[in-house]
Design an enzyme around this catalytic site. Structure first.
Site, PDB file in Angstrom:
ATOM      1  N   CYS A  38      40.743  40.773  30.256  1.00  0.00           N
ATOM      2  CA  CYS A  38      41.226  40.232  31.529  1.00  0.00           C
ATOM      3  C   CYS A  38      40.150  39.324  32.119  1.00  0.00           C
ATOM      4  O   CYS A  38      39.221  39.783  32.780  1.00  0.00           O
ATOM      5  CB  CYS A  38      41.556  41.380  32.486  1.00  0.00           C
ATOM      6  SG  CYS A  38      42.278  40.798  34.036  1.00  0.00           S
ATOM      7  N   ASP A  39      40.311  38.028  31.893  1.00  0.00           N
ATOM      8  CA  ASP A  39      39.304  37.062  32.341  1.00  0.00           C
ATOM      9  C   ASP A  39      38.920  37.224  33.808  1.00  0.00           C
ATOM     10  O   ASP A  39      37.734  37.244  34.136  1.00  0.00           O
ATOM     11  CB  ASP A  39      39.817  35.637  32.138  1.00  0.00           C
ATOM     12  CG  ASP A  39      39.726  35.199  30.695  1.00  0.00           C
ATOM     13  OD1 ASP A  39      38.802  35.654  30.002  1.00  0.00           O
ATOM     14  OD2 ASP A  39      40.581  34.405  30.267  1.00  0.00           O
ATOM     15  N   PRO A  40      39.902  37.275  34.697  1.00  0.00           N
ATOM     16  CA  PRO A  40      39.497  37.256  36.116  1.00  0.00           C
ATOM     17  C   PRO A  40      39.061  38.618  36.663  1.00  0.00           C
ATOM     18  O   PRO A  40      38.791  38.716  37.858  1.00  0.00           O
ATOM     19  CB  PRO A  40      40.753  36.750  36.830  1.00  0.00           C
ATOM     20  CG  PRO A  40      41.887  37.130  35.946  1.00  0.00           C
ATOM     21  CD  PRO A  40      41.359  37.167  34.545  1.00  0.00           C
TER      22      PRO A  40
END
Lengths: 822, 822
Positions: B471-473
């Site tokens: 999950c990048d963010p």
């Protein structure tokens, strides 16, 4: 016909189709807004970097405005639909997005507001926009008047698009407690450190009103539907807005207000539009600006804009010029000097020249700017490419490209400041350096800047251009470290000639001599290296090629290389005549003097990026007004005052529809350019950039004061040496000078060629002290300096003087003026 | 009603207003184009970084597409006005900008073209867009047919806006020699080094045709006039285009073609639109693609898109699924694997999963990708955040943010590659490292990656999350260096379980044991630290706070933390039931399973940027299909095949107008998300992002092959272990496997719960070799592995096998399948 109204404090354009992109601007210390006559707007505020609260409908590049900024139907703007609830008829004001033919239209920008008067369907709409005096907030007033002689049911629908603010998060809703549409977003970012930097961002955009809307819509798509902005589905068939929200959908602030107006009845709606950090800020702004008496803000605004007052009030046969110079030019000068063009790192050159404008508005601001700039100087004398105005500011964009001209402007602005204020004490102020713990006085700082200029020379003794001089995009003449700038050589010579008398005033005679010697050598080298037979070349490339010369097919002649040769005295009389002829033949146009010609149509990679700009735009051969102002300065300096005035006067559009259509702008500001390439692209020649950020205005103002009216300060007092156009039989000016007020009525005496009417004819008329007229003869002294130049001394602050000055033909004055250096 | 046509190779949408932003995409190795049903387009090509040749009408931010990309009337697109010269009536195709009600409309995207069929005013327009197979060029064909039964005089006016390409220089003109409108610009820059970088830029955008236009216009403003795009002034009152040019004015490529068509007569116009470096490139493209036989390009295109062929051809009772899986899903998988999402630095995680998709399309491409990625690995085992695909490429945007999950995907993709190809030789390939001169074989590279994963643990033995995992963010859980990821712990456990058998296969038993021991410990620690009573928490913040748990008001439950707990075997049977119930209650929606709930409505700064995305969009609680695909994988793994199929099936919109209106997209690709926040924002729930870049498609395809039909390779052959939905009485699949072709007809036997029908019922049907049916019995061997799983061995490349397999209830199969690891 378009015209100035209200004693020149307001302009009136009576047709939205003549010059569709013509515009006006408002600003306060925190924001600015550029509004065109049809309702499209570009607004920006400082936070501390420039930010927007109304956006284009797509992910936008970081920018403020572009030259000739294009508009399109979904561009940000502020619009009002009006619907007749009995007939369903509808139009929009001020003109977009419906673009209906209106019964009457007036776009009326004033000094501190922008107003429209619209009539259609028997309804008059008077729409006024003001800014909050000290907040980022637009204040809108809409007066609706029923002219139809019968009762009407109407809906007024303000449509303020908010646009695409963020791919991360955007939306909007109506907040009943705030009585506001509140659109929110999260400014996009990816790096965690940016989260902390963004903490203070005003990520809300709101529209609030002084009464509750009957309906609202926040989702643009639901508003438009299949109808489009010119005929929104949500307003078709008598529908009312559906009270919709925007949930990661393009938001717009749209309210619907219902009115029942009897014949001749009128009503008023007040709106506030702007950004906020949170709801409580909206509540506070609403309370202060929407709920409170609007006259409070108007007073504050009037006070602020009242500061935009110059040192002359003129009354000449040229009414357009009077209105512009008395009201709009000082306003533009003040905007530059007070807002720093809404950047945190103004280019050093811009910063200093904008400060030069402030000499005539608020000299203390100029003083501060000089000190601010010099504190960022290197101990070597070198000036940085930009001046940082806050601790967080950094050099960005063009300020990361090395330019070599910045010190030049120090001497120019200092000289102007001293002439106006006589504040030689400034020279003694001790200041630090950017890269040293030492301090040195202002005089030492500037002198080192001058010495730095004298040193960065090639083996011929010519100054390197690096990646640009005044001309930013002339970036490849010298990027390899060899190319030199002819213009810069001239500019250095001129700057030293301004600085050397100041050295002598300070008894720094040895320094003065060194500078004067350098000037002598430089002017000789300018002639040796740049004279092309009819004009001066612009520079010599890294490969040793002289350019801006008759052998060049494009970029044959550059205006700056001529103007500054005149300014620095490198050109003798014969050369001057040849140069002027060349300029007239190759550069002059009905819209002003082009900066170079022919405009480059293809990259010349030993000159650089300037050759890649659209031919006739910006630095590539437009009527670049900043350069034209330099040219006018040089013309006044050599006594070519008729030419000089013409150059300046062409910057100001006249009121005819034809002229406004070509220019595409109103005479309420000087644009940075009008399209040139007059012989190459005649269709577009004369079209304004509509950018009002320009070094032009400070110079234009200075020339009005010091050259046209010839009212220049020196250590002893006020010199009077007018260079009025021959066509003017008379002209009056009231000059504020070191606290005194001097009115001079110039009256031309016949057609005489020799200047036989001089200061002997000066008559002291009356004197006013503290508002009371006193019969005493003033103590002012008049000193004859040359045949056409006298000096007023012993003027007393707080006193008003009135003189009548009979002048002879301007030509005569000029032939004399030539002897006195600027 | 909307539907698949032409054997599923084309979709047909019959109304432009049902799902206005629904779209299709085309690509070739150099470019890609996203086209919506109304004619709006986003196109991009690689040069080597992504660039555009048609622009929005303002200075744009650097980007490709945004989720739920907004369109507006001046957005780039390709449009055709048609005017009846006898009546002056006019409409535009495909729909915008006039948005007239059409007599019939069909948007018909195919596998290698996009087509519209429009009828209005008795005229049929068939508009087809193809790309050049190997150049950056759009090829348009417009067939005009006169259906009105009488002779007609018509003008067809293609309007291809070019937009705001540059503030430095933009314009356009008609070039008669090229028979093309050529718009030019100079890509804006300020630094001299960029000039050299830009040398190769294709700064021309052209529109050429196979016949000369009768009139043209290049200036958008003159075309629109006061009329606007919905009613251009230049086409009012029977006017013809004025042959205007654009000189630093917004350019558009607009041509006018006049036709006289008898009753039933038809005609065809061919156009080419794209970028070029110079005129000679335009000439060459025109010659090759406009003047030459169009079938040449069609063949090349067919060949290229023919590569987008997967390993299964299915025939099930679900026709929508058949068409999607047989044609559109492998096309999307191939697009990802072949184009690398049109970036030069794909995120490592994306790059590897896209390569996993290629296992079923072009396994060699997967092999190359694995090698490319591993060559950029550090000798420590760490993988970079992005894989650089060219020498000039650099890590940009999100790849500058440190993520900790990248090595996980190596084991997953390698495992899939080996299952499909049996190419264990890959493991012996020697490769270098990014930061060392040593080389090591692929096996060693991946093993070190696994060891690296085992090492980056906190004092509890849990893996750090740094500034993001999958999950990048989710960037602020561990940015202070302490926070850990529960999901990553599970993913590491799962990856090690995939890698450890490969270690054993290589006789690296000690390594395998270490990994197995780590799995054991990890699964225990996952339970100790993350189990919240009904489901697993998502992570523990820098401050030691477990989140994604029942105490949280927002972000109470995260899907990935459950899916991967199932995958890695950390959840026992009781836990599984609790988790599934929690997912059903909190995350399931009619449009798929949400990734988390409730969506965050405000920043949670110990979780990060994910909480700032619009609630229900992207990673903040949308139906994020990539995560849903993980969930489906885990469901198949634990035998929950009915649930699994439902999760996958919900990704694919059905054809009803209601469904298409909610989804806003067509079933021709899997979008990265559908809006979630089902309980918070019900109005928008189910709305597609319309972004087709997504890791989903590789997983979806793998699940179709290996789980739904249960046709999974191993070292010995092809395992058969179907998990078909109970509702399917039968289904057929033809599986390409290591060169052989195996058709299996599955037939369900009644409602029996126990799996009493297995491989014993398998019947060898026939065999086809080299196109000839041979009566011999194949040499295939069938091995019974478990009650519901058998293996086909000794399949021969180039041979076709046909089997009929009677299966019992899927539930029964599942309860067995649980025993076998994925």
């Amino acid at each position: 016909m378009a015209k100035f109204i209200e004693q020149g404090t307001r302009y009136q354009l009576d047709d939205p189709c003549i010059a569709p992109n013509s515009a006006a601007y408002l600003w306060n210390p925190k924001m600015m807004l550029h509004m065109n006559c049809r309702g499209f707007a570009v607004s920006q505020y400082m936070d501390p970097e420039p930010r927007k609260y109304a956006h284009v409908p797509n992910l936008a590049g970081q920018s403020f405005m572009q030259p000739e900024q294009p508009y399109f139907s979904h561009h940000p703007g502020r619009f009002f639909y009006l619907r007749d609830e009995q007939t369903g008829e509808m139009f929009s004001a001020p003109y977009e997005p419906m673009k209906s033919q209106l019964d009457s239209f007036a776009f009326e920008p004033g000094l501190s507001d922008i107003r429209w008067r619209i009539e259609k369907l028997g309804i008059e709409l008077v729409i006024t926009l003001e800014l909050a005096a000290d907040e980022v907030l637009e204040l809108w007033t809409v007066q609706l008047r029923n002219l139809s002689g019968r009762a009407r049911r109407l809906s007024l629908i303000p449509y303020f698009p908010v646009g695409y603010s963020s791919w991360m998060n955007m939306g909007g809703r109506f907040d009943a407690q705030l009585n506001a549409i509140v659109c929110s977003c999260v400014t996009p970012y990816q790096k965690v450190e940016d989260y902390f930097k963004h903490q203070h961002f005003k990520d809300l955009t709101f529209l609030t009103a002084d009464r509750a809307p009957d309906f609202y819509e926040v989702g643009l798509q639901r508003f438009e539907g299949e109808g489009g902005l010119h005929n929104p589905s949500a307003l078709q068939d008598g529908q009312n807005l559906a009270n919709g929200e925007a949930h990661y959908e393009m938001p717009a602030a749209i309210m619907q207000f219902s009115y029942e107006l009897l014949a001749d009845e009128s009503t008023e709606l007040r709106l506030g539009f702007g950004p906020a950090k949170d709801e409580s800020e909206i509540a506070a702004l609403k309370q202060r600006f929407i709920e409170a008496d609007p006259s409070l803000n108007r007073q504050a605004l009037a006070q602020y804009i009242g500061e935009a007052k110059g040192v002359i009030d003129i009354d000449t046969p040229d009414a357009q010029l009077n209105d512009f110079v008395n009201h709009w030019l000082p306003r533009q000068v003040f905007y530059h000097g007070d807002s720093n063009r809404l950047t945190t790192d103004p280019q050093t050159r811009n910063y200093l020249q904008d400060a030069m404008g402030m000499v005539y508005i608020k000299p203390q601001a100029c003083r501060v700017a000089i000190i601010t700039a010099l504190q960022q100087q290197a101990v070597s004398g070198e000036m940085p490419d930009g001046i940082l105005l806050s601790d967080e500011a950094e050099l960005k964009y063009i300020n990361q490209v090395p330019h070599t001209d910045h010190p030049v402007w120090l001497a120019i602005v200092l000289s102007a400041y001293l002439r106006e204020t006589n504040d030689y004490a400034l020279l003694d102020e001790p200041l630090g350096w950017a890269d040293s713990d030492e301090t040195a006085c202002v005089f030492e700082h500037v002198s080192r800047a001058m010495e730095y200029l004298c040193q960065a020379n090639d083996e011929r003794g010519l100054p390197y251009i690096a990646q640009g001089d005044w001309c930013d995009p002339m970036n490849m003449v010298g990027y390899q470290g060899k190319g030199v700038s002819g213009w810069l050589a001239e500019a250095i010579s001129y700057a030293l000639q301004l600085w050397s008398p100041i050295c002598r005033q300070r008894q720094a005679n040895e320094r003065a001599e060194r500078f004067e010697a350098h000037v002598g050598g430089l002017n000789q080298r300018i002639n040796q290296n740049f004279w092309d037979g009819q004009w001066f070349g612009r520079g010599i490339t890294d490969q040793g090629v002289l350019f801006g010369v008759s052998d060049d097919k494009e970029g044959r002649i550059f205006l700056n290389a001529q103007s500054w040769a005149l300014l620095c005295g490198a050109a003798n009389g014969e050369q001057q005549q040849a140069m002027l002829q060349a300029i007239d033949q190759q550069l002059d146009t009905p819209y002003g003097v082009m900066m170079s010609a022919p405009a480059f149509t293809a990259m010349r990679d030993d000159v650089g990026r300037v050759t890649q700009k659209w031919p006739g735009s910006a630095e590539n051969g437009s009527v670049y007004n900043h350069a034209a102002a330099f040219y006018a300065t040089s013309l006044y300096t050599v006594g070519e005052s008729e030419r000089a005035f013409e150059v300046l006067r062409k910057m100001l559009p006249d009121n005819s529809a034809e002229e406004l259509a070509v220019r595409g702008q109103l005479p309420v500001y000087l644009p940075n350019y009008y399209r040139g390439a007059y012989y190459q692209y005649p269709r577009t020649a004369g079209r304004s950039s509509n950018l009002f950020n320009t070094g032009t205005c400070a110079w234009f103002y200075q020339l009005m004061v010091e050259q046209l009216f010839g009212l220049r300060g020196d250590e002893q007092g006020l010199r009077v040496q007018p260079q009025l156009p021959q066509g003017w039989p008379s002209a009056s000016v009231t000059r504020q000078f070191r606290g005194a007020s001097v009115r001079i009525d110039f009256v031309r005496e016949g057609d005489k060629v020799s200047g036989d009417v001089g200061p002997a004819n000066l008559v002291e008329h009356n004197r006013v002290t503290n508002g009371k007229r006193t019969p005493q003869v003033s103590s002012v002294r008049i000193e004859q300096l040359t045949e056409h130049c006298f000096r007023l001394t012993e003027l007393k602050a707080g006193q008003h003087y009135h003189l009548i000055c009979h002048i002879g033909s301007v030509t005569a004055v000029h032939s004399q003026a030539e002897a006195s250096s600027l």
